[in-house]
Design a protein around this motif. Structure first.
Motif, PDB file in Angstrom:
ATOM      1  N   ILE A 160       0.882  -1.164   0.000  1.00 27.44           N
ATOM      2  CA  ILE A 160       0.000   0.000   0.000  1.00 27.44           C
ATOM      3  C   ILE A 160       0.919   1.212   0.000  1.00 27.44           C
ATOM      4  CG2 ILE A 160      -1.784   1.255   1.258  1.00 27.44           C
ATOM      5  CD1 ILE A 160      -2.578  -1.485   2.487  1.00 27.44           C
ATOM      6  N   GLY A 161       0.937   1.930  -1.111  1.00 28.42           N
ATOM      7  CA  GLY A 161       1.863   3.054  -1.216  1.00 28.42           C
ATOM      8  C   GLY A 161       1.915   3.660  -2.591  1.00 28.42           C
ATOM      9  N   CYS A 162       3.129   3.855  -3.091  1.00 32.21           N
ATOM     10  CA  CYS A 162       3.360   4.598  -4.324  1.00 32.21           C
ATOM     11  C   CYS A 162       4.224   3.785  -5.292  1.00 32.21           C
ATOM     12  CB  CYS A 162       4.032   5.933  -3.995  1.00 32.21           C
ATOM     13  SG  CYS A 162       4.421   6.944  -5.423  1.00 32.21           S
TER      14      CYS A 162
ATOM     15  N   MET B  97       2.086   8.616   5.546  1.00 28.91           N
ATOM     16  CA  MET B  97       0.836   8.800   6.287  1.00 28.91           C
ATOM     17  C   MET B  97      -0.366   8.329   5.472  1.00 28.91           C
ATOM     18  SD  MET B  97       1.620   9.715   9.255  1.00 28.91           S
ATOM     19  CE  MET B  97      -0.001  10.063   9.884  1.00 28.91           C
ATOM     20  N   ASP B  98      -0.361   8.601   4.164  1.00 33.05           N
ATOM     21  CA  ASP B  98      -1.453   8.132   3.306  1.00 33.05           C
ATOM     22  C   ASP B  98      -1.493   6.611   3.282  1.00 33.05           C
ATOM     23  OD1 ASP B  98      -2.074  10.764   2.784  1.00 33.05           O
ATOM     24  OD2 ASP B  98      -1.232  10.766   0.761  1.00 33.05           O
ATOM     25  N   SER B  99      -0.318   5.996   3.286  1.00 31.59           N
ATOM     26  CA  SER B  99      -0.231   4.540   3.306  1.00 31.59           C
ATOM     27  C   SER B  99      -0.806   3.984   4.611  1.00 31.59           C
ATOM     28  CB  SER B  99       1.230   4.109   3.136  1.00 31.59           C
ATOM     29  OG  SER B  99       1.383   2.748   3.334  1.00 31.59           O
ATOM     30  N   ILE B 100      -0.456   4.594   5.715  1.00 30.55           N
ATOM     31  CA  ILE B 100      -0.960   4.159   7.024  1.00 30.55           C
ATOM     32  C   ILE B 100      -2.467   4.349   7.108  1.00 30.55           C
ATOM     33  CG2 ILE B 100      -0.947   4.691   9.498  1.00 30.55           C
ATOM     34  CD1 ILE B 100       2.066   5.429   9.059  1.00 30.55           C
ATOM     35  N   ARG B 101      -2.935   5.505   6.677  1.00 26.82           N
ATOM     36  CA  ARG B 101      -4.372   5.793   6.716  1.00 26.82           C
ATOM     37  C   ARG B 101      -5.151   4.772   5.877  1.00 26.82           C
ATOM     38  NH1 ARG B 101      -4.110  10.644   5.030  1.00 26.82           N
ATOM     39  NH2 ARG B 101      -3.936  11.552   7.095  1.00 26.82           N
TER      40      ARG B 101
ATOM     41  N   THR C 244      -1.961   5.055  -3.127  1.00 23.65           N
ATOM     42  CA  THR C 244      -2.628   5.881  -2.117  1.00 23.65           C
ATOM     43  C   THR C 244      -2.808   7.322  -2.569  1.00 23.65           C
ATOM     44  OG1 THR C 244      -0.501   6.305  -1.064  1.00 23.65           O
ATOM     45  CG2 THR C 244      -1.812   4.478  -0.205  1.00 23.65           C
ATOM     46  N   GLY C 245      -2.298   7.662  -3.743  1.00 25.51           N
ATOM     47  CA  GLY C 245      -2.425   9.024  -4.252  1.00 25.51           C
ATOM     48  C   GLY C 245      -1.481   9.245  -5.415  1.00 25.51           C
ATOM     49  N   HIS C 246      -1.489  10.444  -5.918  1.00 25.52           N
ATOM     50  CA  HIS C 246      -0.589  10.829  -7.005  1.00 25.52           C
ATOM     51  C   HIS C 246       0.408  11.834  -6.438  1.00 25.52           C
ATOM     52  CE1 HIS C 246      -3.105   8.718  -9.818  1.00 25.52           C
ATOM     53  NE2 HIS C 246      -4.157   9.289  -9.242  1.00 25.52           N
TER      54      HIS C 246
ATOM     55  N   GLU D  55       8.145  -7.154 -10.919  1.00 27.14           N
ATOM     56  CA  GLU D  55       7.265  -6.267 -11.666  1.00 27.14           C
ATOM     57  C   GLU D  55       6.250  -5.691 -10.685  1.00 27.14           C
ATOM     58  OE1 GLU D  55       5.404  -8.497 -14.755  1.00 27.14           O
ATOM     59  OE2 GLU D  55       7.303  -9.256 -15.527  1.00 27.14           O
ATOM     60  N   PHE D  56       5.704  -4.538 -11.020  1.00 25.62           N
ATOM     61  CA  PHE D  56       4.706  -3.912 -10.168  1.00 25.62           C
ATOM     62  C   PHE D  56       3.359  -3.914 -10.881  1.00 25.62           C
ATOM     63  CE2 PHE D  56       8.762  -1.814  -9.092  1.00 25.62           C
ATOM     64  CZ  PHE D  56       8.905  -2.335  -7.828  1.00 25.62           C
ATOM     65  N   ASN D  57       2.346  -4.347 -10.174  1.00 22.93           N
ATOM     66  CA  ASN D  57       0.990  -4.393 -10.688  1.00 22.93           C
ATOM     67  C   ASN D  57       0.181  -3.344  -9.936  1.00 22.93           C
ATOM     68  OD1 ASN D  57      -1.445  -5.258 -11.883  1.00 22.93           O
ATOM     69  ND2 ASN D  57      -1.809  -6.705 -10.212  1.00 22.93           N
ATOM     70  N   ARG D  58      -0.062  -2.206 -10.581  1.00 17.94           N
ATOM     71  CA  ARG D  58      -0.815  -1.111  -9.960  1.00 17.94           C
ATOM     72  C   ARG D  58      -2.285  -1.516  -9.878  1.00 17.94           C
ATOM     73  NH1 ARG D  58       0.803   4.621 -10.628  1.00 17.94           N
ATOM     74  NH2 ARG D  58       2.356   3.628 -11.938  1.00 17.94           N
ATOM     75  N   ILE D  59      -2.855  -1.464  -8.649  1.00 18.79           N
ATOM     76  CA  ILE D  59      -4.250  -1.847  -8.457  1.00 18.79           C
ATOM     77  C   ILE D  59      -5.016  -0.699  -7.804  1.00 18.79           C
ATOM     78  CG2 ILE D  59      -3.742  -4.311  -8.340  1.00 18.79           C
ATOM     79  CD1 ILE D  59      -3.974  -4.140  -5.281  1.00 18.79           C
ATOM     80  N   GLU D  60      -6.339  -0.711  -7.994  1.00 18.63           N
ATOM     81  CA  GLU D  60      -7.192   0.316  -7.408  1.00 18.63           C
ATOM     82  C   GLU D  60      -7.960  -0.180  -6.193  1.00 18.63           C
ATOM     83  OE1 GLU D  60      -9.575   2.439 -10.201  1.00 18.63           O
ATOM     84  OE2 GLU D  60      -7.973   2.476 -11.689  1.00 18.63           O
TER      85      GLU D  60
END
Length: 110
Positions: free
Chosen positions: A15-17, A78-82, A56-58, A34-39
């Protein structure tokens, strides 16, 4: 998450960027993940060799400096923690292994 046995025991995701992870990967030439971006958690594939990342954001990470305390890096954390807390309360995730950051927050808020 480059160890197969982890996927035998749980369904890991970050959970992050994604951009921060891609930047870190660029300085690790031996890294083939590899990174799989999920929503949402339901979009995750939980496949070995690919890390599911719930954004968690842009963020503009172009000015982040490795190893330096910065407001933007703190905001990402903080966005990741939230988001982790919200997903836990909703029953979407079961655990969040972040002891070093948790200790820092307890000192900061304490």
């Amino acid at each position: 998450m480059g160890e197969k046995h982890i996927y035998d025991e749980c369904r890991p995701l970050v959970i992050g960027c994604v951009n921060v992870l891609e930047r870190a990967k660029a300085v690790l030439p031996q890294c083939s993940l590899e990174f799989n971006r999920i929503e949402s958690v339901s979009d995750a594939c939980f496949r070995f060799g690919s890390i599911d990342v719930l954004e968690t954001g842009h963020y503009d990470i172009s000015k982040l400096v490795w190893g330096k305390e910065q407001a933007d890096a703190g905001q990402i954390a903080m966005d990741s923690i939230r988001t982790s807390i919200e997903l836990g309360l909703e029953g979407e995730i079961d655990a969040v292994p972040r002891p070093p950051l948790t200790r820092w927050l307890l000192r900061w808020w304490g």
